[in-house]
Design a protein around this motif. Structure first.
Motif, PDB file in Angstrom:
ATOM      1  N   HIS A  82       0.848  -1.197   0.000  1.00  0.00           N
ATOM      2  CA  HIS A  82       0.000   0.000   0.000  1.00  0.00           C
ATOM      3  C   HIS A  82       0.882   1.246   0.000  1.00  0.00           C
ATOM      4  O   HIS A  82       0.877   2.056   0.929  1.00  0.00           O
ATOM      5  CB  HIS A  82      -0.934  -0.014   1.204  1.00  0.00           C
ATOM      6  CG  HIS A  82      -2.014   1.020   1.112  1.00  0.00           C
ATOM      7  ND1 HIS A  82      -2.898   1.078   0.064  1.00  0.00           N
ATOM      8  CD2 HIS A  82      -2.338   2.043   1.940  1.00  0.00           C
ATOM      9  CE1 HIS A  82      -3.723   2.099   0.254  1.00  0.00           C
ATOM     10  NE2 HIS A  82      -3.400   2.705   1.381  1.00  0.00           N
ATOM     11  N   SER A  83       1.645   1.361  -1.075  1.00  0.00           N
ATOM     12  CA  SER A  83       2.521   2.517  -1.299  1.00  0.00           C
ATOM     13  C   SER A  83       2.869   2.532  -2.785  1.00  0.00           C
ATOM     14  O   SER A  83       2.824   1.496  -3.451  1.00  0.00           O
ATOM     15  CB  SER A  83       3.806   2.411  -0.471  1.00  0.00           C
ATOM     16  OG  SER A  83       4.524   1.234  -0.794  1.00  0.00           O
ATOM     17  N   GLU A 102      -0.302   2.526  -4.405  1.00  0.00           N
ATOM     18  CA  GLU A 102      -0.295   1.076  -4.256  1.00  0.00           C
ATOM     19  C   GLU A 102       0.349   0.408  -5.461  1.00  0.00           C
ATOM     20  O   GLU A 102       0.370   0.964  -6.555  1.00  0.00           O
ATOM     21  CB  GLU A 102      -1.716   0.534  -4.064  1.00  0.00           C
ATOM     22  CG  GLU A 102      -2.653   0.847  -5.211  1.00  0.00           C
ATOM     23  CD  GLU A 102      -4.101   0.467  -4.901  1.00  0.00           C
ATOM     24  OE1 GLU A 102      -4.361  -0.305  -3.956  1.00  0.00           O
ATOM     25  OE2 GLU A 102      -4.989   0.960  -5.637  1.00  0.00           O
ATOM     26  N   HIS A 103       0.888  -0.784  -5.222  1.00  0.00           N
ATOM     27  CA  HIS A 103       1.389  -1.612  -6.320  1.00  0.00           C
ATOM     28  C   HIS A 103       1.534  -3.048  -5.841  1.00  0.00           C
ATOM     29  O   HIS A 103       1.512  -3.330  -4.640  1.00  0.00           O
ATOM     30  CB  HIS A 103       2.727  -1.086  -6.876  1.00  0.00           C
ATOM     31  CG  HIS A 103       3.891  -1.210  -5.960  1.00  0.00           C
ATOM     32  ND1 HIS A 103       4.093  -0.387  -4.870  1.00  0.00           N
ATOM     33  CD2 HIS A 103       4.942  -2.073  -5.957  1.00  0.00           C
ATOM     34  CE1 HIS A 103       5.210  -0.715  -4.253  1.00  0.00           C
ATOM     35  NE2 HIS A 103       5.748  -1.756  -4.885  1.00  0.00           N
ATOM     36  N   TRP A 104       1.652  -3.949  -6.815  1.00  0.00           N
ATOM     37  CA  TRP A 104       1.835  -5.366  -6.538  1.00  0.00           C
ATOM     38  C   TRP A 104       3.177  -5.812  -7.091  1.00  0.00           C
ATOM     39  O   TRP A 104       3.622  -5.325  -8.143  1.00  0.00           O
ATOM     40  CB  TRP A 104       0.753  -6.203  -7.219  1.00  0.00           C
ATOM     41  CG  TRP A 104      -0.621  -6.094  -6.667  1.00  0.00           C
ATOM     42  CD1 TRP A 104      -1.253  -6.973  -5.830  1.00  0.00           C
ATOM     43  CD2 TRP A 104      -1.599  -5.065  -6.940  1.00  0.00           C
ATOM     44  NE1 TRP A 104      -2.539  -6.555  -5.561  1.00  0.00           N
ATOM     45  CE2 TRP A 104      -2.779  -5.400  -6.239  1.00  0.00           C
ATOM     46  CE3 TRP A 104      -1.583  -3.905  -7.723  1.00  0.00           C
ATOM     47  CZ2 TRP A 104      -3.924  -4.610  -6.288  1.00  0.00           C
ATOM     48  CZ3 TRP A 104      -2.716  -3.117  -7.772  1.00  0.00           C
ATOM     49  CH2 TRP A 104      -3.870  -3.470  -7.050  1.00  0.00           C
ATOM     50  N   PHE A 180       7.566  -9.809 -15.250  1.00  0.00           N
ATOM     51  CA  PHE A 180       6.669  -9.510 -14.142  1.00  0.00           C
ATOM     52  C   PHE A 180       7.229  -8.401 -13.264  1.00  0.00           C
ATOM     53  O   PHE A 180       8.300  -7.871 -13.515  1.00  0.00           O
ATOM     54  CB  PHE A 180       6.414 -10.802 -13.351  1.00  0.00           C
ATOM     55  CG  PHE A 180       5.804 -11.867 -14.218  1.00  0.00           C
ATOM     56  CD1 PHE A 180       4.440 -11.965 -14.389  1.00  0.00           C
ATOM     57  CD2 PHE A 180       6.618 -12.755 -14.920  1.00  0.00           C
ATOM     58  CE1 PHE A 180       3.877 -12.926 -15.217  1.00  0.00           C
ATOM     59  CE2 PHE A 180       6.072 -13.726 -15.758  1.00  0.00           C
ATOM     60  CZ  PHE A 180       4.697 -13.807 -15.897  1.00  0.00           C
ATOM     61  N   SER A 181       6.495  -8.020 -12.253  1.00  0.00           N
ATOM     62  CA  SER A 181       6.846  -6.996 -11.254  1.00  0.00           C
ATOM     63  C   SER A 181       7.476  -5.737 -11.840  1.00  0.00           C
ATOM     64  O   SER A 181       8.349  -5.857 -12.700  1.00  0.00           O
ATOM     65  CB  SER A 181       7.788  -7.552 -10.203  1.00  0.00           C
ATOM     66  OG  SER A 181       7.064  -8.241  -9.227  1.00  0.00           O
ATOM     67  N   PRO A 182       7.058  -4.600 -11.335  1.00  0.00           N
ATOM     68  CA  PRO A 182       5.858  -4.353 -10.537  1.00  0.00           C
ATOM     69  C   PRO A 182       4.642  -4.073 -11.432  1.00  0.00           C
ATOM     70  O   PRO A 182       4.796  -3.796 -12.631  1.00  0.00           O
ATOM     71  CB  PRO A 182       6.242  -3.131  -9.717  1.00  0.00           C
ATOM     72  CG  PRO A 182       7.183  -2.392 -10.605  1.00  0.00           C
ATOM     73  CD  PRO A 182       7.931  -3.432 -11.387  1.00  0.00           C
ATOM     74  N   ILE A 183       3.456  -4.091 -10.819  1.00  0.00           N
ATOM     75  CA  ILE A 183       2.191  -3.916 -11.530  1.00  0.00           C
ATOM     76  C   ILE A 183       1.314  -3.007 -10.686  1.00  0.00           C
ATOM     77  O   ILE A 183       1.314  -3.100  -9.454  1.00  0.00           O
ATOM     78  CB  ILE A 183       1.492  -5.274 -11.743  1.00  0.00           C
ATOM     79  CG1 ILE A 183       2.404  -6.236 -12.522  1.00  0.00           C
ATOM     80  CG2 ILE A 183       0.164  -5.100 -12.469  1.00  0.00           C
ATOM     81  CD1 ILE A 183       1.947  -7.682 -12.480  1.00  0.00           C
ATOM     82  N   THR A 184       0.560  -2.119 -11.349  1.00  0.00           N
ATOM     83  CA  THR A 184      -0.384  -1.274 -10.613  1.00  0.00           C
ATOM     84  C   THR A 184      -1.486  -0.801 -11.542  1.00  0.00           C
ATOM     85  O   THR A 184      -1.534  -1.153 -12.716  1.00  0.00           O
ATOM     86  CB  THR A 184       0.342  -0.084  -9.946  1.00  0.00           C
ATOM     87  OG1 THR A 184      -0.543   0.516  -8.989  1.00  0.00           O
ATOM     88  CG2 THR A 184       0.769   0.967 -10.961  1.00  0.00           C
ATOM     89  N   PHE A 185      -2.381   0.028 -11.015  1.00  0.00           N
ATOM     90  CA  PHE A 185      -3.425   0.645 -11.822  1.00  0.00           C
ATOM     91  C   PHE A 185      -2.846   1.835 -12.587  1.00  0.00           C
ATOM     92  O   PHE A 185      -2.033   2.587 -12.054  1.00  0.00           O
ATOM     93  CB  PHE A 185      -4.566   1.162 -10.942  1.00  0.00           C
ATOM     94  CG  PHE A 185      -5.371   0.088 -10.263  1.00  0.00           C
ATOM     95  CD1 PHE A 185      -6.091  -0.842 -10.997  1.00  0.00           C
ATOM     96  CD2 PHE A 185      -5.421   0.016  -8.881  1.00  0.00           C
ATOM     97  CE1 PHE A 185      -6.834  -1.828 -10.374  1.00  0.00           C
ATOM     98  CE2 PHE A 185      -6.162  -0.961  -8.242  1.00  0.00           C
ATOM     99  CZ  PHE A 185      -6.870  -1.887  -8.990  1.00  0.00           C
TER     100      PHE A 185
END
Length: 196
Positions: A82-83, A102-104, A180-185
């Motif tokens: 959540h950053s 946020e990001h995953w 992959f990584s990172p992913i977000t809106f």
């Protein structure tokens, strides 16, 4: 976990040393706002899967779909943070902005052929918490070295996300992830603050 992970009440805290591992063919109920995995977790196998991850008080799932070249020994890890990612300003022309809140991190950590690929579904449980104002302008954004260098690129969907009508929804990438990584809106036209 050998068969199923059912999250009903409470947070499961993990870290790189104490990793929650979901075996091949095991399932999960996806968690809830009061029960999810806070920290990294690993999924082994060739199944479609929704990672029931979150951070702090924020539940934010990520799903892998349309899997290709996955084996029973393929391993992915996922963590929600959540950053904002450390770089949220280097953007391909396909995006006007990406989330700064946020990001995953989704990583392929083992794959015999090293070519497992999939599409990715990002979930939001609260439009206000994710600063989503127009799901139709939403994109899945991926930070990687693409055609114009290392930056954020839109991986779709160009028709936007699916709003469930209760402040929650999801968006599925139309481009297949091979890195992959990172992913977000992301926002295609800037109608989603995310925020800026």
């Amino acid at each position: 976990v050998t068969t199923a992970l059912t999250l009903t009440d409470g947070i499961v805290f993990t870290d790189a040393t104490n990793l929650l591992v979901i075996r091949d063919n095991a399932t999960t109920n996806g968690g809830s706002a009061i029960s999810f995995v806070d920290g990294p977790m690993k999924k082994i196998g060739d199944d479609l899967f929704v990672f029931p991850v979150g951070d702090g008080s924020t539940w934010a799932r990520l799903g892998i779909a349309s899997v290709s070249n996955f084996g029973v020994d393929t391993e992915f890890t996922c963590q929600y943070l959540h950053s904002g990612y450390s770089n949220t300003t280097s953007l391909d022309a396909s995006l006007t902005n990406v989330s700064t809140i946020e990001h995953w991190l989704l990583d392929r950590v083992f794959d015999t052929g090293n070519n497992a690929s999939c599409t990715v579904r990002l979930f939001w449980e609260s439009e206000s918490a994710s600063a989503i104002e127009h799901p139709s302008d939403l994109r899945v954004a991926h930070y990687y070295t693409g055609s114009s260098g290392l930056k954020w690129y839109s991986f779709g969907d160009e028709t936007g996300g699916t709003d469930n009508g209760n402040g929650s929804g999801s968006i599925l990438s139309t481009t297949t992830f091979t890195s992959f990584s990172p992913i977000t809106f992301g926002s295609g036209e800037g109608f989603n603050p995310l925020p800026v």
